[in-house]
Write a protein that holds these residues in place. Structure first.
Motif: not given
Length: 507
Positions: A218, A221, A230, A358
């Motif tokens: 993460r 990303c 994400c 998320q």
């Protein structure tokens, strides 16, 4: 006077051959009878009357004649030693045979050597196999670099390990195209960020990524694609919750068993001594309280997790705002029960609280897509959500057809088109990284053949997975196409032809 019966009895006459005309027929006559029956010029009844036999007998001769004809004109059985086809065995054919054994059959290098010796009667050296693979790697790398990644809408990311070294994997959710397959020394944010930045040069710019909750993944990303969300994988979000429910249920069963054992001990003591044991009675009272509390906590947490699975994280759940409110309520209830001393609930509530946005990322995007559909068909968003919920019901559920009938009356001619649009949206809404997990399971079959991988071997595997066509698929649009064709919309030759070989054809 007693009259005795006579001992003599009447004996039935023994039938002679003349009593059965069918037995008098010669083989030539039976053959002639069968031929006439086959010709169909005379009926079976007329033939039976002419010869003086039963219709059943005529049918028996007809069946024997048909069986004889079938055997006479049957194709001769193929001998196992017959030559079915001839192969043009050239050095090039042997090389592509090596690649097919390694990739299709997942054979080891030693297995290829034994196959050549046992089935082809020739020898191939270990170094020759290595050189064939290295020659194929050059073409595979060139082809991998030529495929643009601009069509990737949702990228699925994950990590697997080989010999304690991470392998970074990336897959397109729509086409299953593998755009990342790289073994690294570590899996921190810098490594992930560098690999994702390299893919930007090939046009990778998805609307969203979807992955588990690895910190390095993460971080990479967010560093490489700062404006791209994400989302959290729903499976990895529910997995710890399901584990906690199972542990609490086991704890409740253990409390129930402990209380039951104390009750038996107390009953035996009362039976032997005629009075109750005060110590056992006190322990039994505490055990009953612990049992009641364990059962209540297990039931409550199981209900909360069911809400999380069936409502909050479900595809046909409520609007995004309602999901967030219910999600926060579930986390708060878990925290209240964690305050009673349940350590597992404390860690679970912290995990869910940290990853709320998320896990619910797909719900916000789904809400926007449903709003666009509602505006296009001039219907309320609630109608689209109702249709989505109906589609998720089983076919045998009467609520599905009752609700569909009501919506047909409301929408009239727009029902079919809206139904198809909602169904298409549901099929293309991604909530889990199952496809990348599926790829990992297929990669594992190749990784077990060798301890040390390498960039060349992974490049060849990536090329093979992306350019081998699916023989069958639950998604009809994927059958007969490769992931590369699904991603780009352009056909390509056979994967062996892309490497410079000519696949064999008997025509």
């Amino acid at each position: 006077m007693c009259i005795l019966p006579s001992t003599s009895s009447t004996v039935a006459p023994t039938p002679t051959a003349a009593s059965y005309p069918a037995q008098l027929l010669e083989p030539e006559q039976r053959q002639d009878l069968a031929v006439q029956a086959l010709s169909g010029t005379v009926t079976i009844t007329a033939l039976a009357e002419q010869v003086g036999v039963s219709r059943k007998f005529v049918y028996q001769q007809l069946d024997r004649a048909q069986q004889a004809l079938a055997e006479a004109f049957a194709a001769p059985a193929a001998d196992d030693d017959d030559v079915l086809l001839e192969l043009p065995v050239t050095k090039k054919w042997l090389r592509q045979n090596v690649l097919s054994l390694l990739l299709h059959c997942r054979s080891s290098y030693r297995g290829v050597i034994h196959h050549f010796h046992d089935c082809l009667g020739c020898h191939v050296a270990l170094g020759t196999i290595h050189n064939i693979v290295q020659d194929a790697v050059a073409g595979a790398r060139a082809r991998n670099a030529q495929v643009p990644l601009s069509a990737v809408d949702c990228g699925l990311l994950d990590e697997i390990f080989q010999a304690q070294r991470p392998v970074l994997v990336g897959v397109d959710a729509a086409s299953t195209y593998c755009f990342l397959l790289s073994q690294e020394s570590n899996r921190d944010g810098v490594t992930w960020g560098v690999r994702l930045l390299e893919l930007q040069d090939r046009g990778l710019a998805p609307d969203a990524f979807l992955a588990d909750f690895g910190s390095g993944l993460r971080a990479g990303c967010s560093g490489a694609f700062a404006g791209t969300p994400c989302w959290g994988d729903v499976f990895h979000g529910l997995q710890p919750a399901v584990a906690v429910v199972s542990a609490l249920e086991q704890q409740a069963y253990a409390a129930l068993a402990a209380r039951d054992e104390l009750e038996r001990q107390a009953a035996r003591y009362r039976q032997r001594h005629g009075r109750a044991n005060l110590s056992l009675s006190a322990k039994l009272a505490r055990a009953k309280a612990q049992e009641a509390q364990a059962i209540a906590v297990a039931d409550d947490v199981a209900t909360l997790v069911d809400w999380l699975r069936e409502e909050v994280l479900a595809l046909d759940g409520p609007a995004a705002a309602d999901r967030r409110a219910l999600y926060d309520f579930i986390v708060a209830e878990l925290r209240d029960r964690a305050a009673q001393g349940e350590r597992r609930l404390r860690s679970l509530s912290t995990f869910l609280d940290n990853h709320r946005d998320q896990l619910l990322g797909f719900a916000a995007q789904l809400g926007r897509d449903l709003a666009e559909l509602a505006a296009r068909f001039h219907v309320p968003v609630t109608t689209c959500r109702a249709l989505l919920r109906l589609q998720r019901l089983r076919d045998a559920d009467p609520r599905r057809w009752q609700g569909a009938a009501e919506l047909r009356q409301q929408l009239h001619g727009r029902f079919h088109d809206l139904h198809e649009a909602v169904q298409h949206l549901a099929q293309h809404t991604v909530r889990a990284s199952s496809l990348v997990e599926n790829l990992n399971s297929r990669l594992r079959n190749y990784f077990t053949l060798r301890r040390h991988l390498g960039a060349d071997y992974l490049a060849l595997l990536q090329f093979f997975f992306n350019h081998r066509r699916f023989d069958r698929s639950e998604c009809p649009e994927r059958a007969g196409q490769s992931p590369a064709e699904l991603l780009t919309g352009q056909t390509h030759p056979h994967w062996l032809a892309l490497l410079g070989y000519q696949p064999f054809s008997p025509n």
